[in-house]
Design a protein around this motif. Structure first.
Motif, short mmCIF file in Angstrom:
data_model
loop_
_atom_site.label_atom_id
_atom_site.label_comp_id
_atom_site.label_asym_id
_atom_site.label_seq_id
_atom_site.Cartn_x
_atom_site.Cartn_y
_atom_site.Cartn_z
N MET A 1 -19.86 -28.22 -42.42
CA MET A 1 -21.17 -27.55 -42.41
C MET A 1 -20.98 -26.79 -41.33
O MET A 1 -21.11 -25.90 -41.38
N LYS A 2 -20.26 -27.57 -40.36
CA LYS A 2 -19.89 -26.43 -38.58
C LYS A 2 -19.19 -25.61 -39.47
O LYS A 2 -19.38 -24.29 -38.71
N GLY A 6 -20.23 -21.22 -38.37
CA GLY A 6 -18.94 -21.14 -37.37
C GLY A 6 -18.61 -19.61 -38.12
O GLY A 6 -18.28 -18.71 -37.23
N LEU A 7 -18.20 -20.19 -39.10
CA LEU A 7 -18.06 -18.32 -40.19
C LEU A 7 -18.98 -17.54 -40.53
O LEU A 7 -19.05 -16.64 -39.94
N PHE A 8 -20.35 -18.25 -40.79
CA PHE A 8 -21.27 -17.41 -40.32
C PHE A 8 -21.70 -16.20 -38.83
O PHE A 8 -21.76 -15.31 -39.04
N SER A 45 -19.54 -11.46 -27.34
CA SER A 45 -18.44 -12.74 -27.07
C SER A 45 -19.57 -14.02 -26.92
O SER A 45 -18.77 -14.95 -27.11
N VAL A 46 -20.56 -13.92 -26.34
CA VAL A 46 -21.62 -15.18 -26.37
C VAL A 46 -21.67 -15.26 -27.93
O VAL A 46 -21.15 -16.87 -28.10
N VAL A 47 -21.38 -15.13 -28.58
CA VAL A 47 -22.10 -15.24 -30.56
C VAL A 47 -20.79 -15.48 -31.02
O VAL A 47 -20.36 -16.80 -31.05
N LEU A 48 -19.11 -14.60 -30.34
CA LEU A 48 -18.20 -15.24 -31.25
C LEU A 48 -17.65 -16.47 -31.05
O LEU A 48 -17.33 -17.56 -31.62
N LEU A 49 -18.03 -16.68 -28.87
CA LEU A 49 -17.66 -18.03 -28.64
C LEU A 49 -17.87 -19.13 -28.89
O LEU A 49 -17.36 -20.21 -29.12
N ALA A 51 -19.35 -18.87 -32.23
CA ALA A 51 -18.73 -18.94 -33.57
C ALA A 51 -17.35 -20.21 -33.55
O ALA A 51 -17.29 -20.31 -34.46
N LEU A 52 -16.83 -19.29 -32.22
CA LEU A 52 -15.49 -20.01 -32.34
C LEU A 52 -16.00 -21.55 -32.20
O LEU A 52 -14.56 -23.26 -32.82
N ILE A 53 -16.48 -22.66 -31.58
CA ILE A 53 -16.61 -23.51 -31.08
C ILE A 53 -17.09 -24.08 -32.44
O ILE A 53 -16.67 -25.52 -32.86
N LEU A 54 -18.09 -23.40 -32.85
CA LEU A 54 -18.32 -24.10 -34.08
C LEU A 54 -17.13 -24.33 -35.64
O LEU A 54 -17.22 -25.93 -35.67
N PHE A 55 -17.08 -23.58 -35.63
CA PHE A 55 -15.52 -23.61 -36.46
C PHE A 55 -14.70 -24.57 -35.76
O PHE A 55 -14.31 -25.71 -36.90
N PHE A 56 -13.99 -24.89 -35.34
CA PHE A 56 -13.78 -26.14 -34.04
C PHE A 56 -14.05 -26.95 -34.87
O PHE A 56 -13.05 -28.00 -34.82
N ALA A 57 -15.19 -27.13 -34.43
CA ALA A 57 -16.17 -28.76 -34.41
C ALA A 57 -15.61 -29.41 -36.59
O ALA A 57 -16.20 -30.29 -36.42
N GLY A 58 -16.45 -27.74 -36.76
CA GLY A 58 -15.58 -27.92 -38.63
C GLY A 58 -14.78 -28.99 -39.21
O GLY A 58 -14.53 -29.30 -39.61
N ILE A 59 -13.35 -28.07 -38.63
CA ILE A 59 -12.50 -28.90 -38.80
C ILE A 59 -11.89 -30.11 -39.21
O ILE A 59 -11.95 -30.37 -40.27
#
Length: 74
Positions: A1-2, A6-8, A45-49, A51-59
Motif C-alpha cells: 500500500m505504501k 508513493g506513486l500517487f 521538492s518536499v512532496v516528491l521527497l 513520495a520517494l520515502i513512501l515508495f522505498f518503504a513499500g518495496i
C-alpha cells in the motif's frame, strides 16, 4: 500500500507545486513571480521527497508478497 501511496504522491507533486505557487502569489505571501516559482519548487521538492520515502518503504513488503506468490507450494 505504501508503494501505491508513493506513486500517487509523485503523480500529484507537480499540480500541488503549481497550486502552491499560484496561491502564494494570489494571497500576498510573496511579491513576485520568481518568489512564487521558488515556493512551488520548494513544495514540489518536499512532496516528491515524501513520495520517494513512501515508495522505498513499500518495496520490501511488495517483494515479500511477490516471493510468496512465486514460491512452489509443498
Amino acid at each position: 500500500m505504501k508503494l501505491l501511496f508513493g506513486l500517487f504522491g509523485a503523480a500529484l507533486s507537480m499540480p500541488v507545486a503549481s497550486i502552491a505557487g499560484i496561491c502564494s502569489l494570489e494571497f500576498g505571501y510573496v511579491s513576485s513571480i520568481r518568489q512564487a516559482l521558488g515556493v512551488g519548487v520548494l513544495v514540489g521538492s518536499v512532496v516528491l521527497l515524501m513520495a520517494l520515502i513512501l515508495f522505498f518503504a513499500g518495496i520490501p513488503a511488495t517483494l515479500h508478497r511477490l516471493r510468496l506468490q512465486t514460491s512452489p507450494s509443498n
